[in-house]
Motif scaffolding. Structure first.
Motif, PDB file in Angstrom:
ATOM      1  N   THR A 139       7.932   9.102  -0.799  1.00  0.00           N
ATOM      2  CA  THR A 139       6.821   9.945  -1.262  1.00  0.00           C
ATOM      3  C   THR A 139       7.325  10.969  -2.290  1.00  0.00           C
ATOM      4  OG1 THR A 139       7.163  11.582   0.463  1.00  0.00           O
ATOM      5  CG2 THR A 139       5.601   9.788   0.942  1.00  0.00           C
ATOM      6  N   ILE A 140       6.388  11.509  -3.037  1.00  0.00           N
ATOM      7  CA  ILE A 140       6.742  12.555  -4.006  1.00  0.00           C
ATOM      8  C   ILE A 140       7.303  13.762  -3.246  1.00  0.00           C
ATOM      9  CG2 ILE A 140       5.818  14.116  -5.776  1.00  0.00           C
ATOM     10  CD1 ILE A 140       3.782  11.963  -6.477  1.00  0.00           C
ATOM     11  N   GLN A 141       6.795  14.007  -2.054  1.00  0.00           N
ATOM     12  CA  GLN A 141       7.280  15.142  -1.262  1.00  0.00           C
ATOM     13  C   GLN A 141       8.765  14.959  -0.891  1.00  0.00           C
ATOM     14  OE1 GLN A 141       5.718  15.728   2.821  1.00  0.00           O
ATOM     15  NE2 GLN A 141       5.128  17.735   2.029  1.00  0.00           N
ATOM     16  N   ILE A 147       5.907   7.349  -4.707  1.00  0.00           N
ATOM     17  CA  ILE A 147       6.244   7.250  -6.138  1.00  0.00           C
ATOM     18  C   ILE A 147       5.622   5.974  -6.711  1.00  0.00           C
ATOM     19  CG2 ILE A 147       8.145   7.080  -7.809  1.00  0.00           C
ATOM     20  CD1 ILE A 147       8.308   9.638  -6.202  1.00  0.00           C
ATOM     21  N   SER A 148       5.755   4.864  -5.964  1.00  0.00           N
ATOM     22  CA  SER A 148       5.249   3.577  -6.485  1.00  0.00           C
ATOM     23  C   SER A 148       3.751   3.611  -6.699  1.00  0.00           C
ATOM     24  CB  SER A 148       5.551   2.439  -5.517  1.00  0.00           C
ATOM     25  OG  SER A 148       6.866   2.451  -5.168  1.00  0.00           O
ATOM     26  N   GLY A 149       3.035   4.143  -5.710  1.00  0.00           N
ATOM     27  CA  GLY A 149       1.582   4.205  -5.835  1.00  0.00           C
ATOM     28  C   GLY A 149       1.184   5.098  -6.994  1.00  0.00           C
ATOM     29  N   ALA A 150       1.868   6.231  -7.127  1.00  0.00           N
ATOM     30  CA  ALA A 150       1.499   7.184  -8.182  1.00  0.00           C
ATOM     31  C   ALA A 150       1.725   6.587  -9.568  1.00  0.00           C
ATOM     32  CB  ALA A 150       2.290   8.484  -8.008  1.00  0.00           C
ATOM     33  N   VAL A 151       2.907   6.011  -9.793  1.00  0.00           N
ATOM     34  CA  VAL A 151       3.146   5.490 -11.153  1.00  0.00           C
ATOM     35  C   VAL A 151       2.259   4.274 -11.418  1.00  0.00           C
ATOM     36  CG1 VAL A 151       5.497   6.409 -11.282  1.00  0.00           C
ATOM     37  CG2 VAL A 151       5.168   4.028 -10.620  1.00  0.00           C
ATOM     38  N   VAL A 199       0.860  -1.177   0.000  1.00  0.00           N
ATOM     39  CA  VAL A 199       0.000   0.000   0.000  1.00  0.00           C
ATOM     40  C   VAL A 199       0.899   1.231   0.000  1.00  0.00           C
ATOM     41  CG1 VAL A 199      -0.231   0.098   2.535  1.00  0.00           C
ATOM     42  CG2 VAL A 199      -2.027   1.031   1.096  1.00  0.00           C
ATOM     43  N   GLY A 200       0.463   2.266  -0.730  1.00  0.00           N
ATOM     44  CA  GLY A 200       1.227   3.507  -0.741  1.00  0.00           C
ATOM     45  C   GLY A 200       0.671   4.436   0.332  1.00  0.00           C
ATOM     46  N   ALA A 240      11.658   3.936   2.404  1.00  0.00           N
ATOM     47  CA  ALA A 240      11.141   5.143   1.755  1.00  0.00           C
ATOM     48  C   ALA A 240      12.225   6.192   1.517  1.00  0.00           C
ATOM     49  CB  ALA A 240      10.017   5.714   2.629  1.00  0.00           C
ATOM     50  N   GLU A 241      13.450   5.731   1.333  1.00  0.00           N
ATOM     51  CA  GLU A 241      14.559   6.681   1.189  1.00  0.00           C
ATOM     52  C   GLU A 241      14.996   6.818  -0.274  1.00  0.00           C
ATOM     53  OE1 GLU A 241      15.847   8.342   3.763  1.00  0.00           O
ATOM     54  OE2 GLU A 241      14.399   7.335   5.084  1.00  0.00           O
ATOM     55  N   ILE A 242      15.851   7.813  -0.497  1.00  0.00           N
ATOM     56  CA  ILE A 242      16.532   7.923  -1.794  1.00  0.00           C
ATOM     57  C   ILE A 242      17.685   6.910  -1.768  1.00  0.00           C
ATOM     58  CG2 ILE A 242      17.809   9.488  -3.327  1.00  0.00           C
ATOM     59  CD1 ILE A 242      15.006  10.603  -2.733  1.00  0.00           C
TER      60      ILE A 242
END
Ligand SMILES: Cc1cc2nc3c(=O)[nH]c(=O)nc-3n(C[C@H](O)[C@H](O)[C@H](O)COP(=O)(O)OP(=O)(O)OC[C@H]3O[C@@H](n4cnc5c(N)ncnc54)[C@H](O)[C@@H]3O)c2cc1C
Length: 445
Positions: free
Chosen positions: A100-102, A126-130, A58-59, A81-83
């Motif tokens: 997150t996109i933020q 990012i995963s949920g959005a794409v 789940v995102g 959830a890191e870079i």
């Protein structure tokens, strides 16, 4: 069949309730994992397989459909959830799936980079959005998934597939908009651009004027969108264009006043009043276009995204760009005829074509028409009525927003439907990533 799989897992073992942002979807999982690295992600998928459970990452829960629901094993990626890495030569950044996109926007701002386009919020992962083909507006640009240049996917048996334009090309082609059906994304690599400012002009215009001049607004601006305010004949337009001009025209106090107080707090009051006394809606609606003109320059990510504090449910359809004017007039007439009192503006955006099989912008320029209802208001009559207008136009519903389609009605609208299903059979032959929504919109693997 879709409902069966949910019922099958409503057992006394249920441990965790989950509700989405729109407050219209709730489900309870048998188990909840918070993997902290890829090996723990793989272990979760394998544990689900061993227990005969379905599994779903789940995102941020910003989808309005039950696409992220599971009664099996839920993976929450807040510890993942890191870079991961930054490629300064190629301007590419790799993120863990829960990023997150933020978080991404902040990191990119530090690097002097940006995403070329964004939707209107940054709370999603990012995963949920794409995975749901999230998009912004701009006919020369694609949705967020078109910015993906690489991904790592944990498939149904727990293997990790690395995919890009050079390796595992079918998984890459389909996995960018995978609906969570192909596996669990572990990392995503995105193509970025140098940071840029946007010159934003926001102003009310008559709907007739916008529709008569639509082609020039869409083509002459990098990012054009408008909101039709039902019951008024007015729209609120937004034109955002790249500029070398410095930031200005929107001091912090004005941003808080316009974007938080007017667009959220005051709008929330209007929606609450409208829900209690629907007959007031047409009069209240005239307050929206009376806000006047805004003209400012801000960094791109701070222009694209705004706070959203008023909760609602939404349906959004993509249709061929040329079909938009007639379709919107049909929606307007439907609202006027139906007697429904709609307090939420209808959002209209435009996106360029892409080659991703289940992208709502596959193959051609598309216009997006989004309808909303304030949380707690009845939405079915409205959404079904609008859907009936979009159906004959080959409308493709946003995967994360309400709709009433099934695999049978959707398959003809996606020329490469079979290609996606072939990848799904390979990466998820046992239906490990199924849920009721995917059973409905994709059929069984
Ligand atoms: C206020 C608001 C504004 C919005 N604005 C826009 C907009 O401007 N443009 C637009 O197009 N949409 C918009 N949306 C819709 C939103 O972008 C999508 O629904 C998006 O999918 C939400 O992302 P999420 O992180 O919340 O994912 P979720 O809703 O939690 O999940 C969506 C799907 O992604 C899957 N998923 C999540 N993580 C993974 C993973 N690691 N691997 C595989 N699958 C995964 C889930 O299983 C599920 O299938 C908006 C929604 C809201 C509530």
């Amino acid at each position: 069949m879709g409902a069966d799989i949910n019922r099958r897992f409503r057992l006394p073992l249920v441990t965790s309730l989950w509700t989405n942002w729109g407050r219209n979807q709730t489900c309870a999982a048998e188990a909840v994992d918070h993997p902290g690295d890829e090996s723990e992600l793989v272990a979760s998928v394998k544990a689900a397989a061993a227990a005969g459970q379905t599994v779903k990452a789940v995102g941020s829960g910003h989808s309005f459909t039950d696409i992220a629901c599971t009664y099996g094993r839920r993976l929450v990626l807040d510890r993942y959830a890191e870079i991961v890495s930054v490629d300064r030569q190629r301007l590419q950044v790799t993120v863990q799936a829960g990023c997150t996109i933020q978080t991404l926007n902040r990191k990119l701002a530090e690097l002097g980079w940006a995403m070329p386009n964004l939707g209107d919020i940054e709370y999603q992962t990012i995963s949920g959005a794409v995975s749901t083909a999230t998009h912004g507006t701009g006919v020369r640009l694609g949705g967020l998934a078109t910015q993906v240049v690489g991904l790592e996917l944990v498939t149904g048996d727990g293997s990790v597939v690395r995919a890009s334009a050079d390796e595992e090309r079918e998984v890459f082609a389909c996995g960018r908009v995978g609906l969570g059906a192909l596996g669990v994304l572990s990392t995503v690599t995105l193509q970025c651009v140098p940071a840029f400012n946007l010159h934003a002009v926001e102003e009310p215009m008559r709907l007739d004027h916008v529709l008569e001049n639509l082609d020039s607004y869409v083509e002459d601006n990098d990012h054009f969108e408008f909101y039709y305010v039902p019951h008024t004949g007015w729209t609120l337009t937004k034109r955002n264009n790249r500029t070398d001009a410095p930031v200005g025209g929107m001091p912090r106090w004005k941003e808080v006043r316009d974007k938080v107080l007017f667009e959220n707090v005051a709008f929330g009051v209007v929606c609450r009043l409208g829900r209690r006394r629907p007959s007031l809606v047409p009069r209240l609606a005239h307050l929206a276009p009376s806000g006047g003109r805004l003209d400012y320059v801000k960094p791109s990510h701070r222009t694209f995204v705004t706070p959203r504090l008023v909760h609602f449910v939404e349906m959004e359809y993509s249709i061929p760009r040329a079909a938009l004017p007639d379709a919107l007039v049909a929606v307007k007439d439907f609202i006027d005829r139906s007697g429904m009192m709609i307090s939420f503006p209808i959002e209209v955006r435009f996106v360029g074509p892409d080659d991703i099989p289940l992208s709502t912008a596959y193959g051609e320029q598309r216009a997006y028409c989004a309808v909303h209802r304030y949380v707690g208001e009845p939405f079915e009559q409205y959404f079904r009525g609008v859907e009936a207008i979009m159906d004959p136009l080959g409308g493709r519903p946003h995967w994360g927003k309400m709709h009433y389609q099934t695999a049978a009605t959707l398959a003809p609208r996606y020329p490469e439907w079979g290609r996606f299903q072939a990848v799904r059979r390979r990466t998820d032959p046992d239906g490990r990533f199924r849920n009721a929504y995917l059973d409905r919109v994709l059929g069984l693997p």
